[in-house]
Scaffold this active site. Structure first.
Site, short mmCIF file in Angstrom:
data_model
loop_
_atom_site.label_atom_id
_atom_site.label_comp_id
_atom_site.label_asym_id
_atom_site.label_seq_id
_atom_site.Cartn_x
_atom_site.Cartn_y
_atom_site.Cartn_z
N SER A 25 -3.59 -6.72 7.29
CA SER A 25 -2.26 -6.78 7.88
C SER A 25 -2.34 -6.93 9.40
O SER A 25 -2.93 -7.88 9.89
CB SER A 25 -1.46 -5.54 7.45
OG SER A 25 -0.08 -5.72 7.67
N ASP B 75 0.71 -8.20 1.44
CA ASP B 75 0.01 -7.41 2.45
C ASP B 75 -1.29 -6.81 1.90
O ASP B 75 -1.26 -6.04 0.94
CB ASP B 75 0.94 -6.31 2.94
CG ASP B 75 0.47 -5.66 4.21
OD1 ASP B 75 -0.75 -5.48 4.39
OD2 ASP B 75 1.32 -5.32 5.05
#
Length: 426
Positions: free
Chosen positions: A78, A288
């Site tokens: 991320s 993510d």
């Protein structure tokens, strides 16, 4: 660069330099790695994800760069993957990267990354303000279509284009460019502290973690890109961080279509890379990487070897220093999400406690990781928290002591492995 982010870090940089001077006074030198050149010491680095809190990662890197540390292998999920890619693309391995990253940060209004419609924007504001359940429900009814049709609030297009633009400015349009221009080491440039030449086996790893939910696979880009792209070296690396930063429901998932050999039985490559044994899908969705491992500190770990350089790790937020307060439904949802993205990494560090010598936490808990409406002053404060973490880490890190810990652990592993099942107590 218009805003002076570094001014926020002056005190912490001085503290770090004082700590280095203290090491030199006591030990004659300051050593953090056995891989060196004529100017710098080299380490690997893994960075945690955390939305806008990722600005603190730049503060941490800034202080270490100012102390003469450079970074070989880079990894993260991320926000950590974003910073890892920017560091990899902003210059060659021996170059300082912070200046370019700060210039990019200064020029970009982070609020533009919330590129949804007005109703969705209102709902995002409720999320940031942690509003009451009734307000969630009311605003949530207005964005049902965003979830059911697009699987998320924000397209992520502005972010994707921003990263592509930065990479283009830095001469990186493809993975091939990244490897050839930025991630190579000139022969003889690096050496071990003993004087022997050091040469990596191939391109220095960049490891960007994404969660591919179609086959339930934890994917590390760019090294697994051949599973999803016919010509992996021609892919723009910005695609990998767009996949890695796709916060569930907040951003649209990142979709890749036209996979090589789609519809055919799975290959040995799929089995060995991600353990998937079904037919190759026509398309896949990425979200993510932090939902599987938000702080993938194990990316460069070699279980039975004392490394030539350590893997430093920077976390965003204090490390389980208090229980999660669960007084309402939204607290419970947050605790469930946090547990899912952290438990693998907590488990790894529990089983490998030597990594506690390598990891430091930036104190970012007072900031909301989804608040993209940050002022330059708040960006500067986050940058300073990363710098503070770096200064604290420098005071406590002992490279020779860490190597001894690893030596003792390896001996223990060897003894354990030598025990036959018949020798154990049942």
């Amino acid at each position: 660069m218009n805003y002076d982010y570094k001014a926020h870090a002056e005190t912490h940089l001085k503290a770090a330099k004082d700590a280095v001077a203290e090491h030199v006074a006591k030990q004659g030198s300051w050593q953090v790695s056995d891989i060196v050149d004529d100017q710098y010491q080299y380490v690997d680095l893994v960075m945690e994800g955390g939305g806008v809190l990722g600005i603190a990662l730049a503060g941490y890197v800034y202080v270490l760069e100012e102390l003469g540390i450079r970074f070989l292998q880079l990894g993260g999920a991320s926000a950590g993957s974003i910073n890892a890619l920017l560091m990899a693309a902003a210059g060659r391995v021996e170059e300082s990267k912070t200046e370019r990253i700060l210039e990019a940060l200064d020029a970009q209004n982070l609020a533009d990354f919330v590129d949804c419609d007005d109703d969705a924007r209102d709902f995002v504001q409720v999320l940031v303000e942690n509003g009451k359940l009734l307000k969630y429900a009311w605003k949530g009814m207005q964005v049902v279509d965003n979830f059911t049709q697009d699987f998320g609030l924000n397209p992520g297009t502005v972010f994707h284009d921003w990263v592509r633009g930065l990479l283009a400015q830095w001469g990186v349009l493809t993975v091939r460019d990244l490897y050839e221009q930025k991630r190579t080491i000139a022969p003889g440039q690096l050496r071990l502290r003993t004087g022997e030449p050091y040469a990596p086996d191939g391109p220095i790893r960049l490891a960007l973690l994404a969660a591919e939910v179609t086959t339930e696979s934890k994917v590390v880009f760019p090294e697994m890109a051949d599973l999803y792209y016919a010509d992996p070296l021609a892919v723009n690396p910005a695609d990998f961080v767009r996949a890695s930063m796709s916060i569930p429901l907040f951003f649209h998932p990142y979709m890749v279509t036209g996979l090589p050999n789609a519809g055919t039985p799975t290959s040995e490559r799929w089995k060995s890379a991600v353990g998937y044994e079904g037919p190759v899908p026509q398309e896949v969705y990425f979200i993510d990487g932090g939902i599987m491992s938000n702080f993938p500190i194990d990316l460069f770990h070699q279980h039975y070897k004392v490394p030539n350089c350590p893997t430093f790790g920077i976390k965003l937020g204090l490390d389980r220093n208090k229980p999660n307060p669960i007084a309402k439904f939204t607290n419970l949802l947050g605790a469930i999400f946090d547990s899912a993205r952290h438990v693998h990494d907590f488990d790894f560090i529990t089983r490998n406690p030597d990594f506690r010598h390598l990891v430091i936490c930036a104190e970012t808990d007072q900031y909301n990781w989804l608040d993209f409406q940050l002022t330059p002053e708040t960006k500067g404060a986050l940058f300073a928290e990363g710098a503070r973490a770096a200064a604290k880490f420098v005071r406590g890190f002992d490279w020779s002591g860490y190597k001894e810990v690893r030596n003792q652990l390896i001996k223990a592993y060897q003894v354990t492995d030598a025990v036959k099942p018949s020798d154990t107590i049942t």
